[in-house]
Motif scaffolding. Structure first.
Motif, PDB file in Angstrom:
ATOM      1  N   ALA A  94       0.844  -1.200   0.000  1.00  0.00           N
ATOM      2  CA  ALA A  94       0.000   0.000   0.000  1.00  0.00           C
ATOM      3  C   ALA A  94       0.874   1.243   0.000  1.00  0.00           C
ATOM      4  N   ASP A  95       0.460   2.243  -0.754  1.00  0.00           N
ATOM      5  CA  ASP A  95       1.215   3.495  -0.825  1.00  0.00           C
ATOM      6  C   ASP A  95       1.563   4.009   0.564  1.00  0.00           C
ATOM      7  N   ALA A  96       0.606   4.002   1.463  1.00  0.00           N
ATOM      8  CA  ALA A  96       0.794   4.548   2.805  1.00  0.00           C
ATOM      9  C   ALA A  96       1.743   3.717   3.658  1.00  0.00           C
ATOM     10  N   ALA A  97       2.017   2.481   3.267  1.00  0.00           N
ATOM     11  CA  ALA A  97       2.886   1.605   4.056  1.00  0.00           C
ATOM     12  C   ALA A  97       4.282   1.474   3.441  1.00  0.00           C
ATOM     13  N   GLN A  98       4.547   2.173   2.352  1.00  0.00           N
ATOM     14  CA  GLN A  98       5.857   2.085   1.728  1.00  0.00           C
ATOM     15  C   GLN A  98       6.897   2.749   2.617  1.00  0.00           C
ATOM     16  N   GLY A  99       8.082   2.184   2.613  1.00  0.00           N
ATOM     17  CA  GLY A  99       9.172   2.718   3.426  1.00  0.00           C
ATOM     18  C   GLY A  99       9.255   2.133   4.818  1.00  0.00           C
ATOM     19  N   LEU A 100       8.373   1.209   5.148  1.00  0.00           N
ATOM     20  CA  LEU A 100       8.376   0.586   6.478  1.00  0.00           C
ATOM     21  C   LEU A 100       9.129  -0.747   6.508  1.00  0.00           C
ATOM     22  N   GLY A 101       9.602  -1.202   5.361  1.00  0.00           N
ATOM     23  CA  GLY A 101      10.275  -2.496   5.301  1.00  0.00           C
ATOM     24  C   GLY A 101       9.340  -3.651   5.010  1.00  0.00           C
ATOM     25  N   LEU A 102       8.073  -3.367   4.702  1.00  0.00           N
ATOM     26  CA  LEU A 102       7.119  -4.456   4.444  1.00  0.00           C
ATOM     27  C   LEU A 102       7.441  -5.193   3.151  1.00  0.00           C
ATOM     28  N   GLY A 103       7.897  -4.476   2.135  1.00  0.00           N
ATOM     29  CA  GLY A 103       8.269  -5.138   0.883  1.00  0.00           C
ATOM     30  C   GLY A 103       9.389  -6.137   1.114  1.00  0.00           C
ATOM     31  N   ARG A 104      10.402  -5.725   1.842  1.00  0.00           N
ATOM     32  CA  ARG A 104      11.516  -6.629   2.175  1.00  0.00           C
ATOM     33  C   ARG A 104      11.010  -7.821   2.992  1.00  0.00           C
ATOM     34  N   ARG A 105      10.131  -7.543   3.920  1.00  0.00           N
ATOM     35  CA  ARG A 105       9.582  -8.627   4.751  1.00  0.00           C
ATOM     36  C   ARG A 105       8.798  -9.621   3.899  1.00  0.00           C
ATOM     37  N   LEU A 106       8.010  -9.105   2.948  1.00  0.00           N
ATOM     38  CA  LEU A 106       7.255 -10.001   2.067  1.00  0.00           C
ATOM     39  C   LEU A 106       8.190 -10.812   1.170  1.00  0.00           C
ATOM     40  N   ILE A 107       9.263 -10.200   0.672  1.00  0.00           N
ATOM     41  CA  ILE A 107      10.231 -10.943  -0.151  1.00  0.00           C
ATOM     42  C   ILE A 107      10.900 -12.026   0.684  1.00  0.00           C
ATOM     43  N   SER A 108      11.270 -11.705   1.898  1.00  0.00           N
ATOM     44  CA  SER A 108      11.877 -12.703   2.786  1.00  0.00           C
ATOM     45  C   SER A 108      10.912 -13.861   3.028  1.00  0.00           C
ATOM     46  N   HIS A 109       9.651 -13.538   3.262  1.00  0.00           N
ATOM     47  CA  HIS A 109       8.632 -14.571   3.468  1.00  0.00           C
ATOM     48  C   HIS A 109       8.475 -15.413   2.209  1.00  0.00           C
ATOM     49  N   MET A 110       8.456 -14.754   1.048  1.00  0.00           N
ATOM     50  CA  MET A 110       8.317 -15.470  -0.224  1.00  0.00           C
ATOM     51  C   MET A 110       9.475 -16.437  -0.421  1.00  0.00           C
ATOM     52  N   LYS A 111      10.681 -16.013  -0.075  1.00  0.00           N
ATOM     53  CA  LYS A 111      11.847 -16.890  -0.222  1.00  0.00           C
ATOM     54  C   LYS A 111      11.724 -18.111   0.683  1.00  0.00           C
ATOM     55  N   GLU A 112      11.221 -17.916   1.888  1.00  0.00           N
ATOM     56  CA  GLU A 112      11.020 -19.063   2.798  1.00  0.00           C
ATOM     57  C   GLU A 112       9.983 -20.031   2.230  1.00  0.00           C
ATOM     58  N   GLU A 113       8.908 -19.489   1.668  1.00  0.00           N
ATOM     59  CA  GLU A 113       7.890 -20.344   1.050  1.00  0.00           C
ATOM     60  C   GLU A 113       8.471 -21.109  -0.136  1.00  0.00           C
ATOM     61  N   ALA A 114       9.243 -20.415  -0.954  1.00  0.00           N
ATOM     62  CA  ALA A 114       9.869 -21.060  -2.116  1.00  0.00           C
ATOM     63  C   ALA A 114      10.841 -22.141  -1.654  1.00  0.00           C
ATOM     64  N   ARG A 115      11.653 -21.826  -0.655  1.00  0.00           N
ATOM     65  CA  ARG A 115      12.613 -22.797  -0.119  1.00  0.00           C
ATOM     66  C   ARG A 115      11.885 -24.039   0.380  1.00  0.00           C
ATOM     67  N   ALA A 116      10.798 -23.846   1.118  1.00  0.00           N
ATOM     68  CA  ALA A 116      10.037 -24.984   1.651  1.00  0.00           C
ATOM     69  C   ALA A 116       9.454 -25.839   0.533  1.00  0.00           C
ATOM     70  N   ALA A 117       9.191 -25.227  -0.621  1.00  0.00           N
ATOM     71  CA  ALA A 117       8.644 -25.961  -1.766  1.00  0.00           C
ATOM     72  C   ALA A 117       9.750 -26.555  -2.641  1.00  0.00           C
ATOM     73  N   GLY A 118      11.014 -26.358  -2.246  1.00  0.00           N
ATOM     74  CA  GLY A 118      12.128 -26.903  -3.008  1.00  0.00           C
ATOM     75  C   GLY A 118      12.539 -26.064  -4.210  1.00  0.00           C
ATOM     76  N   VAL A 119      12.099 -24.815  -4.255  1.00  0.00           N
ATOM     77  CA  VAL A 119      12.407 -23.921  -5.370  1.00  0.00           C
ATOM     78  C   VAL A 119      13.768 -23.272  -5.124  1.00  0.00           C
ATOM     79  N   ARG A 120      14.606 -23.188  -6.156  1.00  0.00           N
ATOM     80  CA  ARG A 120      15.941 -22.596  -6.029  1.00  0.00           C
ATOM     81  C   ARG A 120      16.028 -21.172  -6.576  1.00  0.00           C
TER      82      ARG A 120
END
Length: 181
Positions: A94-120
């Motif tokens: 969300a525009d109002a939430a930019q700059g809080l580190g949420l994008g980085r947090r979502l990318i980190s979460h996505m990487k964990e999900e991908a890792r758990a699924a065996g994605v490289r």
């Protein structure tokens, strides 16, 4: 119109503290669609790409869609990870939430999900203004996806986010055993 705190550009009460990331459900579809349609990143020449775009309940049930929610339930961002082939299909903060580190947090979460699924590695076809964000979270540019008029009138950066395999414990040295009881 969202109320804003003077000088911060953010609605009252938004901070990274207390934000949770959870799996989206079909009931979240309208809120995710609203987040996309309210994104200022898709104004002007980029508007045709999201014109009429809708995140449907079926999309959420078919793919790994996760959202970041404020303690009061407001959706502050989300992403969609496709596994076959692996691709970050959608990601919005969300525009109002930019700059809080949420994008980085979502990318980190996505990487964990991908890792758990065996994605490289996960492919990202980026909105041109978002390329710097993806490079900043470790993505590598691997090419360009050419325009596809009438919806997409511009070339887009193609990137890859590498996902390290899950760490496996390494055997350490044998513990010292005393010969005396």
């Amino acid at each position: 119109m969202t109320p804003r705190i003077t000088g911060t550009g953010r609605p009252a009460g938004i901070s990274a503290a207390g934000v949770s990331v959870r799996r989206a459900t079909a009931r979240d579809a309208k809120r995710l669609t609203g987040l996309i349609r309210s994104s200022s990143a898709y104004e002007g020449p980029y508007a045709p790409m999201i014109s009429g775009y809708r995140v449907g309940p079926d999309y959420i049930e078919t793919h790994r869609v996760f959202l970041a929610a404020a303690p009061d339930g407001r959706v502050l961002g989300f992403y969609a990870l496709l596994l076959a082939p692996p691709e970050l299909d959608l990601m919005f903060v969300a525009d109002a939430a930019q700059g809080l580190g949420l994008g980085r947090r979502l990318i980190s979460h996505m990487k964990e999900e991908a890792r758990a699924a065996g994605v490289r590695s996960v492919r990202v076809v980026s909105h041109p203004p978002a390329e710097g964000f993806y490079l900043g979270v470790g993505a590598e540019r691997v090419g360009t996806v050419t325009a596809n008029p009438p919806a997409v009138m511009w070339d887009r950066p193609e990137l890859v986010i590498r996902v390290a395999p899950a760490a496996t414990p390494r055997p350490g040295p044998e513990p010292h055993r005393s010969r005396h009881p």
